[in-house]
Design an enzyme around this catalytic site. Structure first.
Site, PDB file in Angstrom:
ATOM      1  CG  HIS A 200      -1.968   1.030   1.251  1.00 22.43           C
ATOM      2  ND1 HIS A 200      -1.712   2.369   1.441  1.00 22.43           N
ATOM      3  CD2 HIS A 200      -3.316   0.924   1.105  1.00 22.43           C
ATOM      4  CE1 HIS A 200      -2.852   3.045   1.414  1.00 22.43           C
ATOM      5  NE2 HIS A 200      -3.840   2.194   1.206  1.00 22.43           N
ATOM      6  CB  CYS A 238      -4.350   3.459  -1.945  1.00 18.73           C
ATOM      7  SG  CYS A 238      -5.443   4.435  -0.875  1.00 18.73           S
ATOM      8  CG  HIS A 267      -7.439   0.407  -0.673  1.00 15.71           C
ATOM      9  ND1 HIS A 267      -6.657   0.669   0.443  1.00 15.71           N
ATOM     10  CD2 HIS A 267      -7.693  -0.917  -0.647  1.00 15.71           C
ATOM     11  CE1 HIS A 267      -6.456  -0.457   1.109  1.00 15.71           C
ATOM     12  NE2 HIS A 267      -7.074  -1.435   0.453  1.00 15.71           N
ATOM     13  CG  ASP A 311      -9.694   3.432   1.128  1.00 19.11           C
ATOM     14  OD1 ASP A 311      -9.858   2.760   2.164  1.00 19.11           O
ATOM     15  OD2 ASP A 311      -8.623   3.999   0.861  1.00 19.11           O
ATOM     16  CG  HIS A 312     -10.600   5.969   4.435  1.00 19.64           C
ATOM     17  ND1 HIS A 312      -9.501   6.758   4.647  1.00 19.64           N
ATOM     18  CD2 HIS A 312     -10.228   4.708   4.783  1.00 19.64           C
ATOM     19  CE1 HIS A 312      -8.501   6.017   5.099  1.00 19.64           C
ATOM     20  NE2 HIS A 312      -8.914   4.764   5.192  1.00 19.64           N
ATOM     21  CE1 TYR A 325     -11.746   0.942   6.090  1.00 18.31           C
ATOM     22  CE2 TYR A 325     -10.774   2.507   7.624  1.00 18.31           C
ATOM     23  CZ  TYR A 325     -10.675   1.706   6.504  1.00 18.31           C
ATOM     24  OH  TYR A 325      -9.506   1.680   5.778  1.00 18.31           O
TER      25      TYR A 325
END
Length: 349
Positions: A200, A238, A267, A311-312, A325
């Site tokens: 990552h 990501c 991500h 992702d977030h 999350y």
């Protein structure tokens, strides 16, 4: 594309039952969370995790993450002990059917943000990074009251001060050497086990507190992939970590590394890049700086068929829980990614 969703285990407010109801959900991304960093995961814990997931009709094929012990990053005497344990963890999760392991090589701090509940104009809350707030913090001052989200809570202030101090003489080149040492020992095991290792990018992709960070750009990803130049040694693309810097062309990188077969995990996150940092936004392209459609199309056009997760997410509709999350906004993100992929796929045919 195999749609996936991160789950933090039985203590997660977001349940497997919740996740199962997201259309097209294929894989749960999780880990064993009750073992100290650097130690071996028990087969019983891995089996229990897999059983909980498969009983809900989903797959356990991605681990995020098996953390890398600081002694490995620092190149200390005990690194071989921790690397041997890491190799054993690769073998054990492979036995359970895991195909991909996401990990990072960031010194001390994982992701760094300055606020976890910044209120956006629509009333949702999100994670942000403002450089002026980072500049107020000095982790070498153990008596400081200032801390930042993302700091490892397992460290006391004195321990954090000590571990940061150990990196003060660490150059980027030395960190590259330590990363290569690590890869040369774990990648043969991953090849033997049929597991793809997916590093990552550093989050954010620049130095924090003077600590070296090296997984930050196209040039450095090129260098990384050549350290052990086999398909199993790949990346987690990501979009938020790379995209928070205007120097990174995420669409180009998605196309390039997908064509090489070296993206094993994605991500997908949108960010608004600001002069003083960035804010995480909803997945929709128009809500941030990144062109999510263009990134997804670059992946599709270049043969990507791996795992991808929203992702977030923001906190919306009054939800509370682990920042970034929650269920609702990530579920919206998953549906958006599904829609993009279906449109791209059908348009191609």
């Amino acid at each position: 594309m195999k749609l996936s969703f991160r789950w933090y285990g039985e203590d997660d407010k977001v349940t497997l039952k919740n996740i199962r109801q997201i259309p097209g959900m294929h894989t749960i991304v999780s880990a064993v969370y009750d073992v100290p960093v650097g130690e071996v995961w028990s087969r019983e814990s891995i089996a229990a995790l897999k059983s909980a997931i498969t009983q809900m009709g989903m797959h356990f094929e991605v681990v995020e993450s098996i953390p890398v012990h600081e002694d490995i990053k620092l190149g200390k005497e005990r690194r071989d002990y921790y690397i041997n344990n890491y190799c054993e963890n690769i073998r054990r999760v492979a036995e359970a059917g895991v195909k991909c392991i996401c990990y990072n090589f960031m010194p001390v701090f994982d992701w760094t943000r300055t606020q976890l509940d910044h209120v956006l104009p629509d009333g949702s809350t999100t994670l942000v990074y403002y450089q002026e707030q980072v500049d107020e913090v000095n982790p070498l001052e153990s008596d400081s009251d200032l801390t930042l989200p993302g700091w490892d809570a397992s460290y006391s202030r004195e321990e954090l001060k000590d571990i940061v101090a150990q990196y003060q003489n660490m150059t980027e080149e030395k960190l590259w050497d330590n990363l290569q040492y690590f890869l040369e020992r774990i990648i043969p095991v991953s090849v033997e086990c049929g597991v793809n290792m997916a590093i990552h990018e550093d989050d954010p992709c620049w130095s924090i507190f003077g600590l070296p960070r090296i997984i930050t750009s196209e040039q450095n990803l090129d260098r990384f992939l050549k350290l052990v130049d086999v398909p199993n040694n790949g990346i987690t693309l990501c979009t938020g970590s790379l995209g928070c810097s205007g120097h990174n062309d995420v669409v180009k990188m998605a196309a390039k590394y997908a064509a090489m077969g070296r993206i094993h995990f994605v991500h997908m996150r949108n960010v608004a890049v600001l002069p003083n940092g960035f804010e995480e936004r909803s997945h929709l392209s128009s809500c941030g700086t990144l062109d999510m459609y263009a990134i997804m199309k670059a992946l599709y056009d270049n043969g990507f068929d791996g795992y991808i997760r929203p992702d977030h997410g923001r906190m919306i509709w009054g939800e509370t829980g682990r920042p970034g999350y929650g269920l609702y906004d990530r579920a919206l993100g998953a549906t958006y990614l599904n829609g993009l992929w279906e449109a791209i796929e059908k348009g191609d045919k």
